[in-house]
Design an enzyme around this catalytic site. Structure first.
Site, mmCIF file in Angstrom:
data_model
loop_
_atom_site.group_PDB
_atom_site.id
_atom_site.type_symbol
_atom_site.label_atom_id
_atom_site.label_comp_id
_atom_site.label_asym_id
_atom_site.label_seq_id
_atom_site.Cartn_x
_atom_site.Cartn_y
_atom_site.Cartn_z
ATOM 1 C CB SER B 51 -19.814 24.240 -28.526
ATOM 2 O OG SER B 51 -19.794 23.012 -27.840
ATOM 3 C CE LYS B 94 -23.781 21.974 -28.293
ATOM 4 N NZ LYS B 94 -22.421 22.172 -28.654
#
Lengths: 175, 177
Positions: B51, B94
């Site tokens: 990701s 993230k």
């Protein structure tokens, strides 16, 4: 002259050695095992702070019990406030993941608690900033399980995990 | 059966017990030092998943510092490690796109028009750099600041990519709006 200097250096060495053992062990103990905290506010009356601001209860916070994020309905827990990360709040767990509960003052009448979350409420409904205001909270914000009241001495007691019957979940997900 | 055997056994037992207790003592002491170092300074982390590509690839090793979150100094554009909101035992990695009060765009696959919302107080909006293959705030919404565990400041492995981490490849311009 020489003996006095030697004694001072040995004392310093012993002090530093003690310091580097005692400080990490104490900090780790207070972070991971247990600590104490003073409760402020009226959101958990009458269980905590029944006397209001005159006498604040001091509770024993048990980190070790929640190290795997295992809580039961009815437990009194402390958690990081989802609206202000600098503050910790103390509330009662009403519902766990998968439960459907009827809310009091939330924007939705019925809420299903998502996976990895829990629903917390203060015992003093109406005077409590809890899940009815900010919704279900992530289990990752769990700080500790409040197990005993330590001060004042006349209020020494074990805090029971009682779920008020009128706040029981409408539906419990079978695991 | 010699007459000094029992006392010899007792001495050996005492020295073994002594050594065991000393070993336990050192283990406890170094364990506590390691806990304090990771909790209040930082540590090495192995990242997995796609990701955050191309900034962080699968199985990259990075160094995360934990001072910024204690001083509430996390900024837009920082890559952070946080507890997953749906599974507190696992971590997510993230980039911070929005802090409390910021306007963020929430792309829903079902909506044709891009909708926007404001990040609530005490929360952050996260997005992975690999927007096509990232489950982030666009899916589960903003997460509370209290779930953040540390900020990634340095990539350690692979060595040909050693150093500070690149800016977001998705062209976010972070202004104080």
């Amino acid at each position: 002259m020489m003996p006095a200097q030697g004694f001072g250096r040995r004392y310093m060495k012993a002090f530093l050695k003690g310091f580097f053992v005692a400080v990490p062990v104490t900090v780790t103990f207070l972070d991971q095992v247990a600590c104490v905290a003073r409760v402020e506010g009226a959101s958990m009356q009458p269980s905590l702070n029944p006397g209001g601001s005159h006498s604040s209860d001091v509770v024993l916070l048990n980190h070790w019990k929640v190290r795997n994020y295992e809580v039961q309905r009815g437990d009194i827990v402390s958690l990081v406030s989802p609206k202000n990360p600098e503050q910790k709040i103390i509330k009662r767990v009403i519902a766990l993941e998968g439960d459907i509960i009827k809310t009091m003052g939330h924007k939705n009448r019925y809420v299903k608690v998502p996976r990895g979350h829990m629903w917390v409420e203060g015992d003093h409904h109406g005077h409590s900033f809890d899940s009815n205001a900010f919704g279900p909270v992530s289990l990752g914000l769990l700080h500790a399980h409040a197990t005993h009241i330590l001060w004042p001495p006349k209020r020494w007691q074990r805090l029971e995990s009682i779920l008020p019957p009128e706040r029981a979940p409408v539906q419990i997900e079978e695991k | 059966m010699c007459q000094w055997c029992p006392s010899l056994h007792r001495t050996m037992l005492r020295s073994i017990l002594g050594k065991t207790f000393r070993l336990l003592g050192y283990t406890l002491q170094y364990g506590c030092i390691a806990h304090c170092a990771f909790e209040y300074v930082g540590g090495v982390v192995v990242c997995s998943g796609p990701s955050m590509e191309p900034t962080i690839q699968n199985s990259d090793i990075v160094f995360a510092e934990n001072l910024s979150r204690h001083f509430y100094a996390i900024q837009r554009g920082d890559i952070i490690i946080a507890k997953s909101p749906s599974d507190p035992k696992s971590n997510i990695c993230k980039r911070v796109i929005g802090l409390e009060g910021d306007k963020v765009f929430t792309h829903s696959p079902s909506d044709y028009l891009k909708s926007h919302s404001y990040v609530p107080r005490g929360h952050v909006w996260l997005e992975g750099d690999n927007l096509q293959n990232s489950t982030d705030s666009r899916y589960y919404g903003p997460i509370p600041y209290g779930l953040i565990r540390g900020r990634i400041c340095l990539k350690i492995w692979p060595l040909n990519d050693f150093g500070l981490l690149r800016d977001s490849p998705n062209g976010h311009r972070f202004s104080d709006e």
